[in-house]
Write a protein that holds these residues in place. Structure first.
Motif, mmCIF file in Angstrom:
data_model
loop_
_atom_site.group_PDB
_atom_site.id
_atom_site.type_symbol
_atom_site.label_atom_id
_atom_site.label_comp_id
_atom_site.label_asym_id
_atom_site.label_seq_id
_atom_site.Cartn_x
_atom_site.Cartn_y
_atom_site.Cartn_z
ATOM 1 N N TYR A 1 -2.163 45.268 2.204
ATOM 2 C CA TYR A 1 -2.303 45.261 2.823
ATOM 3 C C TYR A 1 -4.427 46.240 2.102
ATOM 4 C CZ TYR A 1 1.663 43.401 3.775
ATOM 5 O OH TYR A 1 3.256 42.585 4.481
ATOM 6 N N GLY B 1 17.061 40.495 8.105
ATOM 7 C CA GLY B 1 16.169 39.244 7.616
ATOM 8 C C GLY B 1 15.202 39.356 6.691
ATOM 9 N N GLN B 2 14.475 39.776 6.070
ATOM 10 C CA GLN B 2 13.336 40.171 5.407
ATOM 11 C C GLN B 2 13.094 40.470 4.685
ATOM 12 O OE1 GLN B 2 11.955 43.600 8.200
ATOM 13 N NE2 GLN B 2 11.460 42.814 9.461
ATOM 14 N N VAL B 3 12.680 40.238 3.699
ATOM 15 C CA VAL B 3 11.852 40.384 2.383
ATOM 16 C C VAL B 3 11.020 41.460 1.768
ATOM 17 C CG1 VAL B 3 12.143 37.738 2.317
ATOM 18 C CG2 VAL B 3 9.822 38.297 2.508
ATOM 19 N N PRO B 4 10.838 41.918 0.350
ATOM 20 C CA PRO B 4 10.993 41.756 0.030
ATOM 21 C C PRO B 4 13.086 42.345 0.031
ATOM 22 C CG PRO B 4 10.625 43.529 -0.201
ATOM 23 C CD PRO B 4 9.837 43.490 1.110
ATOM 24 N N LYS C 1 4.181 44.281 -3.237
ATOM 25 C CA LYS C 1 4.416 45.831 -3.439
ATOM 26 C C LYS C 1 5.570 45.751 -4.584
ATOM 27 C CE LYS C 1 4.460 47.373 0.543
ATOM 28 N NZ LYS C 1 4.943 48.339 1.833
ATOM 29 N N GLN D 1 4.358 42.810 1.336
ATOM 30 C CA GLN D 1 5.776 43.125 0.942
ATOM 31 C C GLN D 1 6.303 43.256 -0.186
ATOM 32 O OE1 GLN D 1 5.255 46.198 3.713
ATOM 33 N NE2 GLN D 1 5.308 45.729 5.139
ATOM 34 N N HIS E 1 15.187 32.891 5.065
ATOM 35 C CA HIS E 1 15.185 33.992 5.610
ATOM 36 C C HIS E 1 16.465 34.766 6.184
ATOM 37 C CE1 HIS E 1 12.284 33.441 8.318
ATOM 38 N NE2 HIS E 1 12.022 34.523 8.284
ATOM 39 N N LYS E 2 17.180 33.378 7.068
ATOM 40 C CA LYS E 2 17.952 33.939 8.414
ATOM 41 C C LYS E 2 18.535 33.315 8.385
ATOM 42 C CE LYS E 2 14.730 36.074 10.308
ATOM 43 N NZ LYS E 2 14.267 37.365 10.518
ATOM 44 N N ASP F 1 14.310 46.820 2.022
ATOM 45 C CA ASP F 1 12.778 47.747 2.145
ATOM 46 C C ASP F 1 11.909 47.546 1.070
ATOM 47 O OD1 ASP F 1 11.946 48.887 4.719
ATOM 48 O OD2 ASP F 1 10.790 50.165 2.864
ATOM 49 N N SER F 2 10.415 47.138 1.273
ATOM 50 C CA SER F 2 9.241 47.503 0.749
ATOM 51 C C SER F 2 9.436 48.762 -0.107
ATOM 52 C CB SER F 2 8.283 47.157 0.488
ATOM 53 O OG SER F 2 8.045 47.310 1.778
ATOM 54 N N GLN F 3 9.717 49.582 0.844
ATOM 55 C CA GLN F 3 10.090 51.361 0.177
ATOM 56 C C GLN F 3 10.584 51.691 -1.115
ATOM 57 O OE1 GLN F 3 6.260 50.148 1.856
ATOM 58 N NE2 GLN F 3 8.226 50.542 3.173
ATOM 59 N N PHE G 1 8.425 35.983 -0.538
ATOM 60 C CA PHE G 1 7.743 35.306 0.001
ATOM 61 C C PHE G 1 6.447 34.723 -0.272
ATOM 62 C CE2 PHE G 1 9.486 35.618 4.833
ATOM 63 C CZ PHE G 1 10.193 34.392 5.038
ATOM 64 N N SER H 1 3.342 37.174 0.954
ATOM 65 C CA SER H 1 4.069 38.144 1.600
ATOM 66 C C SER H 1 3.449 39.677 0.888
ATOM 67 C CB SER H 1 5.393 38.767 1.458
ATOM 68 O OG SER H 1 6.026 40.199 1.672
HETATM 69 N N1 GSH Z 1 9.843 47.430 6.604
HETATM 70 C C1 GSH Z 1 10.038 46.117 5.648
HETATM 71 C C2 GSH Z 1 9.564 44.689 6.657
HETATM 72 C C3 GSH Z 1 9.691 43.864 5.446
HETATM 73 C C4 GSH Z 1 8.868 42.553 6.113
HETATM 74 O O1 GSH Z 1 8.364 42.702 6.947
HETATM 75 N N2 GSH Z 1 8.597 41.422 5.575
HETATM 76 C C5 GSH Z 1 8.287 40.716 6.212
HETATM 77 C C6 GSH Z 1 7.580 39.437 5.148
HETATM 78 S S1 GSH Z 1 5.707 40.298 4.824
HETATM 79 C C7 GSH Z 1 9.312 39.054 6.596
HETATM 80 O O2 GSH Z 1 10.358 39.099 6.176
HETATM 81 N N3 GSH Z 1 9.030 38.400 7.510
HETATM 82 C C8 GSH Z 1 10.318 37.559 8.576
HETATM 83 C C9 GSH Z 1 10.667 38.521 9.523
HETATM 84 O O3 GSH Z 1 10.570 39.222 10.295
HETATM 85 O O4 GSH Z 1 11.511 37.639 10.263
HETATM 86 C C10 GSH Z 1 9.420 46.352 4.042
HETATM 87 O O5 GSH Z 1 8.357 46.828 3.748
HETATM 88 O O6 GSH Z 1 9.839 46.103 3.258
#
Ligand code: GSH
Length: 204
Positions: A161, A50-53, A14, A11, A38-39, A64-66, A6, A9
């Protein structure tokens, strides 16, 4: 490589920053969060949360960003990004955990609240942030970089952040070691930022 992300975002930032610092070419795939891209089944196959990146490098898919930082450091970076000596590697990992926990639950959530209107436990996020800022200030008053005398992915994981603190309504100005560190990161060759990030001129 492809980075699913996103644009706003932290995350995702990074991953963007690390790719840029390492001079790596990649294709950005900006998902439409409003439309729930994302879903979608296609994206959930890459990351069931369902999360980025998410980073794709050929057949390799990293969520996962890490984890993206770990992969890029080890696959493409010089050793200082993620040292191999056990104690030094553990120091970096400790800060990656901090990024996933205290940074996300403090400044990350405060930004979600103030910028995007998410309902959160405000007092808890403020307390987590205040504690974190004190710990970062003390650490960065002792040394230039979070995990030692050279930059590592610990710095990149914690950076977005903290740099986005103005959007979280956090004032980093009373923490000179933190602002000095933000400035050092922003001075790196190939640094890329994102809208909303702290800048010395904006707060002078
Ligand atoms: N632990 C994950 C967290 C990722 C995260 O929270 N991504 C958010 C955007 S900053 C996201 O995709 N949120 C959508 C959701 O959770 O549905 C990481 O570090 O990548």
């Amino acid at each position: 490589m492809k980075l699913y992300e996103f644009p706003r975002s932290g995350q995702s930032h990074k991953a963007r920053l690390m790719l840029s610092l390492l001079g790596l070419k990649y294709e950005s795939v900006a998902l439409n969060g409003q439309e729930g891209e994302h879903k979608s089944a296609a994206f959930l196959a890459k990351n069931p949360f369902g999360q980025v990146p998410v980073l794709e490098d050929g057949d390799i898919v990293i969520r996962d960003s890490q984890a993206v930082l770990v992969y890029l450091a080890r696959q493409y970076g010089a050793e200082h990004w993620l040292p191999l000596a056990p104690a030094a590697m553990a120091q970096v990992m400790a800060w990656l955990s901090t990024a996933a926990n205290e940074v996300a639950r403090g400044p990350g959530l405060l930004r979600m609240h103030h910028k995007f209107g998410r309902d959160i436990n405000l007092a808890e996020a403020q307390q987590t942030s205040a504690n974190l800022l004190g710990i970062l200030q003390a650490q960065l008053a002792r040394q230039q970089w979070l995990a030692g005398d050279q930059i590592s992915i610990a710095d990149i994981a914690v950076y977005p952040y903290l740099a986005l603190a103005p959007e979280a309504r956090l004032d980093v100005q009373p923490y000179p070691a933190i602002t000095g560190w933000l400035g050092r990161i922003q001075s790196l060759e190939h640094y890329v930022g994102m809208p909303g990030m702290w800048a010395p001129a904006a707060t002078a």
